[in-house]
Motif scaffolding. Sequence first.
Motif, PDB file in Angstrom:
ATOM      1  N   HIS C  73     -47.609 -57.562 -92.079  1.00  0.00           N
ATOM      2  CA  HIS C  73     -47.857 -56.508 -91.087  1.00  0.00           C
ATOM      3  C   HIS C  73     -48.953 -56.874 -90.099  1.00  0.00           C
ATOM      4  CE1 HIS C  73     -50.764 -55.277 -94.275  1.00  0.00           C
ATOM      5  NE2 HIS C  73     -51.511 -55.036 -93.231  1.00  0.00           N
ATOM      6  N   VAL C  76     -47.977 -58.985 -86.080  1.00  0.00           N
ATOM      7  CA  VAL C  76     -47.712 -58.356 -84.780  1.00  0.00           C
ATOM      8  C   VAL C  76     -48.984 -58.350 -83.933  1.00  0.00           C
ATOM      9  CG1 VAL C  76     -48.122 -55.969 -85.538  1.00  0.00           C
ATOM     10  CG2 VAL C  76     -46.603 -56.391 -83.641  1.00  0.00           C
ATOM     11  N   ARG C  82     -40.064 -59.981 -83.335  1.00  0.00           N
ATOM     12  CA  ARG C  82     -38.764 -60.579 -83.624  1.00  0.00           C
ATOM     13  C   ARG C  82     -37.660 -59.518 -83.619  1.00  0.00           C
ATOM     14  NH1 ARG C  82     -37.647 -61.819 -89.876  1.00  0.00           N
ATOM     15  NH2 ARG C  82     -35.594 -62.112 -88.968  1.00  0.00           N
ATOM     16  N   PHE C  90     -34.276 -48.473 -87.094  1.00  0.00           N
ATOM     17  CA  PHE C  90     -34.481 -47.283 -87.907  1.00  0.00           C
ATOM     18  C   PHE C  90     -33.362 -46.305 -87.557  1.00  0.00           C
ATOM     19  CE2 PHE C  90     -38.874 -48.898 -86.948  1.00  0.00           C
ATOM     20  CZ  PHE C  90     -38.953 -49.624 -88.118  1.00  0.00           C
ATOM     21  N   ASN C  97     -38.119 -42.849 -80.878  1.00  0.00           N
ATOM     22  CA  ASN C  97     -38.962 -42.976 -82.062  1.00  0.00           C
ATOM     23  C   ASN C  97     -38.996 -44.405 -82.593  1.00  0.00           C
ATOM     24  OD1 ASN C  97     -40.200 -40.540 -82.348  1.00  0.00           O
ATOM     25  ND2 ASN C  97     -38.531 -39.625 -83.524  1.00  0.00           N
ATOM     26  N   LEU C 100     -41.509 -45.978 -80.619  1.00  0.00           N
ATOM     27  CA  LEU C 100     -42.858 -45.487 -80.922  1.00  0.00           C
ATOM     28  C   LEU C 100     -43.383 -46.126 -82.225  1.00  0.00           C
ATOM     29  CD1 LEU C 100     -42.627 -41.735 -79.889  1.00  0.00           C
ATOM     30  CD2 LEU C 100     -43.763 -43.588 -78.688  1.00  0.00           C
ATOM     31  N   VAL C 101     -42.492 -46.331 -83.194  1.00  0.00           N
ATOM     32  CA  VAL C 101     -42.929 -47.036 -84.414  1.00  0.00           C
ATOM     33  C   VAL C 101     -43.451 -48.417 -84.033  1.00  0.00           C
ATOM     34  CG1 VAL C 101     -42.254 -47.995 -86.641  1.00  0.00           C
ATOM     35  CG2 VAL C 101     -41.291 -45.828 -85.902  1.00  0.00           C
ATOM     36  N   ALA C 102     -42.784 -49.028 -83.055  1.00  0.00           N
ATOM     37  CA  ALA C 102     -43.187 -50.373 -82.645  1.00  0.00           C
ATOM     38  C   ALA C 102     -44.585 -50.390 -82.033  1.00  0.00           C
ATOM     39  CB  ALA C 102     -42.175 -50.935 -81.660  1.00  0.00           C
ATOM     40  N   HIS C 104     -47.000 -48.810 -83.318  1.00  0.00           N
ATOM     41  CA  HIS C 104     -47.825 -48.338 -84.421  1.00  0.00           C
ATOM     42  C   HIS C 104     -49.278 -48.800 -84.344  1.00  0.00           C
ATOM     43  CE1 HIS C 104     -48.519 -46.993 -88.547  1.00  0.00           C
ATOM     44  NE2 HIS C 104     -49.178 -48.115 -88.723  1.00  0.00           N
ATOM     45  N   THR C 105     -49.460 -50.097 -84.143  1.00  0.00           N
ATOM     46  CA  THR C 105     -50.832 -50.609 -84.166  1.00  0.00           C
ATOM     47  C   THR C 105     -51.602 -50.247 -82.895  1.00  0.00           C
ATOM     48  OG1 THR C 105     -50.054 -52.686 -83.266  1.00  0.00           O
ATOM     49  CG2 THR C 105     -50.270 -52.558 -85.657  1.00  0.00           C
ATOM     50  N   ILE C 107     -51.172 -47.216 -81.197  1.00  0.00           N
ATOM     51  CA  ILE C 107     -51.427 -45.778 -81.074  1.00  0.00           C
ATOM     52  C   ILE C 107     -52.659 -45.405 -81.889  1.00  0.00           C
ATOM     53  CG2 ILE C 107     -50.504 -43.487 -81.579  1.00  0.00           C
ATOM     54  CD1 ILE C 107     -47.759 -44.503 -80.934  1.00  0.00           C
ATOM     55  N   ARG C 174     -37.539 -52.880 -78.745  1.00  0.00           N
ATOM     56  CA  ARG C 174     -38.536 -52.581 -79.764  1.00  0.00           C
ATOM     57  C   ARG C 174     -39.472 -53.773 -79.975  1.00  0.00           C
ATOM     58  NH1 ARG C 174     -36.602 -51.238 -85.741  1.00  0.00           N
ATOM     59  NH2 ARG C 174     -36.458 -53.490 -85.727  1.00  0.00           N
ATOM     60  N   THR C 178     -44.067 -54.358 -78.211  1.00  0.00           N
ATOM     61  CA  THR C 178     -45.296 -54.763 -78.904  1.00  0.00           C
ATOM     62  C   THR C 178     -46.117 -55.720 -78.038  1.00  0.00           C
ATOM     63  OG1 THR C 178     -44.291 -56.683 -79.973  1.00  0.00           O
ATOM     64  CG2 THR C 178     -44.141 -54.590 -81.142  1.00  0.00           C
TER      65      THR C 178
END
Lengths: 382, 277, 265
Positions: C73, C76, C82, C90, C97, C100-102, C104-105, C107, C174, C178
Amino acid sequence: MSAILVWIWLIIGVVLFLMAFIKDTPSTKKTYKLLAFLFVITLPFTATSWLSALNSALLYSILAMGLNLLLGNAGQISLGHAAFYALGAYATAILSVKAGVPILISIILGGISVSILAFIIGTPILRLKGHFLGIATLGLHIVVENIIKNELKHMFPGATVPIKYTVTSMVDSINYALREKLAYWDYVSLTSGTKPFIFNYLQDIASNIPAIAGFFITLLVLYLIVLMVRNLLKTKVGRALGGIRDSEVAARTLGVNIALYKNIAFGLSAFIAGIAGGIFAITIGTVDEASFMLTVSLYVLAMIVIGGVGTIQGSIIGATLYQLLDMKIIKTILPQKYQALALAIMGIAVILMIIFAPKGIVYMLYQFKLKIMQKKSGFVKK
Amino acid sequence: MADLNNVAIDEKIDWSKIEVKPELISRAKKLEGVNEQKLALKISNIDAFYGKIQALRRVSFGVPEGSIVSLLGANGAGKTTTLRVISGLVHAAAGKIEFFDEDITNLSPEKITRKGIIQVPEGRQVFPELTVEENLKIGSYSIKQSNAERSKSLDMIYTFFPKLKQRRAQVAATLSGGEQQMLAIGRGLMGKPRVLLLDEPSLGLAPIIVKEIFEIIKMLNRETGTTILLVEQNATKALKISHFGFVLETGRVTIGDKAEVLLNNEDIKKAYLGGGH
Amino acid sequence: MALLEVKELVMQFGGLRALDNVSIKIEEGSIVSLIGPNGAGKSTFFNVVTRIYEPTEGELRFNGHDLLKYEPHEIVKLGMARSFQNLELFDNMTVLNNLLVAQHTKIKPVNLPVIGGFASFFSDILYLPSTKKVEKEATQEALKVLEILGIRGIENLFVSILPYGTRKLVELARALITKPKFLMLDEPAAGLNNKETKELSLVLRKIRDEMGITLLVVEHDMSLVMDISEYIYVLSFGKQIAEGKPAEVQNNPAVIEAYLGTEEE
């Protein structure tokens, strides 16, 4: 008379809910919110004979929401969720009875300590997946049950904890005032010969004041937890959990610390269960091991499946429907001599619901709503 | 599924305005006449939806018996949806699907499979923990068969796919992508299909394997007479082995003709066939 | 300096050597392809580089960091992203969404040392203005990326109902969101027709030229590979059988035999 009123009220509730669900547009939202509010605040006053079922429906809604967060949103199973429910209740009891902590703080501290405990226990067991995790959580429940039986027995005889500051004691003064008024009317009627027409009704209410207060307290907590879970789900944590559920490997490469977030889900879920335990303690007034059997975990699981995995509405609908069916509806409908069949009928009802709405009632309603919208737009010719 | 209410409601689509191109329907009918062949599948005016999104709009075309027909088109044009409507996995909101003149619209997938329409899904979807032979045997569960007949069909599959014979005792997860695709087709054939629906058989396969798979498809059709409806992104390759081709665009059939006509049509070349090789 | 340098990489699964002494060097700003038959070890290579598999032997350096020191984890944050061969989207979430998960680091409603995580958590629970602000920014970022890839308008749809090729593009989006230095794409053209593949090659070029992202592409569609690659590595059964410029690889007899097959017509 009051029995009919309850049914009318419940049918109004269901209709209201369905209409709000199907006609959910921005313009009608406020109206439905207001109607829903009016409905729930009048409900306990119409349904005094149903209060214990309603209260337990609310309590189970909280529990179900906690487990659903873990199961539906993070994709991790727990078969021993009643353990956290029990620990929350006992923590509240011990803190308030043994340490003299104010009751509200006891409940919150109880929830927090349960969630910390779950966070720690989660570190090893959440490495397991699927049925292995199921078995581990089952084991967790058995361990907790034994601790309660063997260790807490020394603290509280019979492992039954009487709570001092229960809901009953909180509403004592209201109760007293109402009873005084009733006694006065009763006295006046001796001379005038007439009682106010709501006398009987008020008498009924007076004898149920603790339960009504319990209803509102549980409702408030449920509302706060709905807000918390809803906000959580639409922000970072909720999305990370969904990522873990749908694809661990992708979530990981996008920077989600899988182990940490599984622990967070477990901890949050335990926090909610712990709070439910605290509410149980103050509304019921005593805490004893019989209330937290393993079957409680399984009932909660069934509620989520019936209502809809992964949705807040699903937890509440599932728990409410299950508890009302189980505690009231089936027993009222069934003739006296067949009462023993109630449990079997409940089982059949659950199986039927799973057959006809395998993804849960919320999903079924949603499909129904889509069909209506398609029909309205007028292209389904058949 | 965090919040079901989050699904977009596309209110902008005016559902009542659905164009029908009459010439296409007549084209499909003409095709039927030209060949004087029976239609194995006749699809007329199919509408289908995913939630609020209309995926198919009045899709009509025919698949003559014993032929290979390709469904072409861009992503999201509705190719896979068409296959799924035929195999009963997606509900047709309107229209009719006939299988040798029998109305099979919106029958359950099991019933459609029993009638002899078998879909080989996109992305293969073999049972990874079962052996090659077990996977193949599962394919024959839709029909009643004696053990002798079953081993006869197994032998037939193995002659088409010698590679599968070598690996008959291996679990499917250990097969390469190409072998898994062969297994998926073989599994479909075990059900003795009258019509085989192939969804992107070349997906994710090395060029050398793609060639092999297409050759096998052609041979299958020639040797067994199985009618094949093929959905492919690789339009040139697909048309080369097909008798007919239909082009889907945003849920509508816009072009339909004999494969060699399509292969030589400049517009289609530009739009779909590209350079390729 | 090479952005990614892999030296004598060995990945052993039981008795199977999925990667056998693979050495690959990728220069910053280049587009490199990795080709080979199904089961050659290409996806395994991706999984080793992104730290999902622990390699048996070998050295991995990325942008001056020893990759073996990082958790999956954490990569990224080093600037690596990748896509996956069989799609790892997902599925039960909307496209938005997923994007948005992408982030993560990125936000962080409350950006403070030590207690930042906790404070952000409470900001999220109460949906405070700090959360609203970062959520809005992240959403706009997501829409921007969808715009670039030409799939704006699908953001509120559930991923599971999208056609295969569009899902591939969502996965690309996605990864892009990042803001990686290095992007590894596993069969980006699968499920796209020839015209769409051509468009994809333009997009990939744009990603490299305008965003300065180094690309490593695994792909079976030779038209795309030959079109965009500056250098090609060929794997077969875990071994490196060839490498070189597109024209060299295309005419390499070993590659033709193992992978391309002889051209008909």
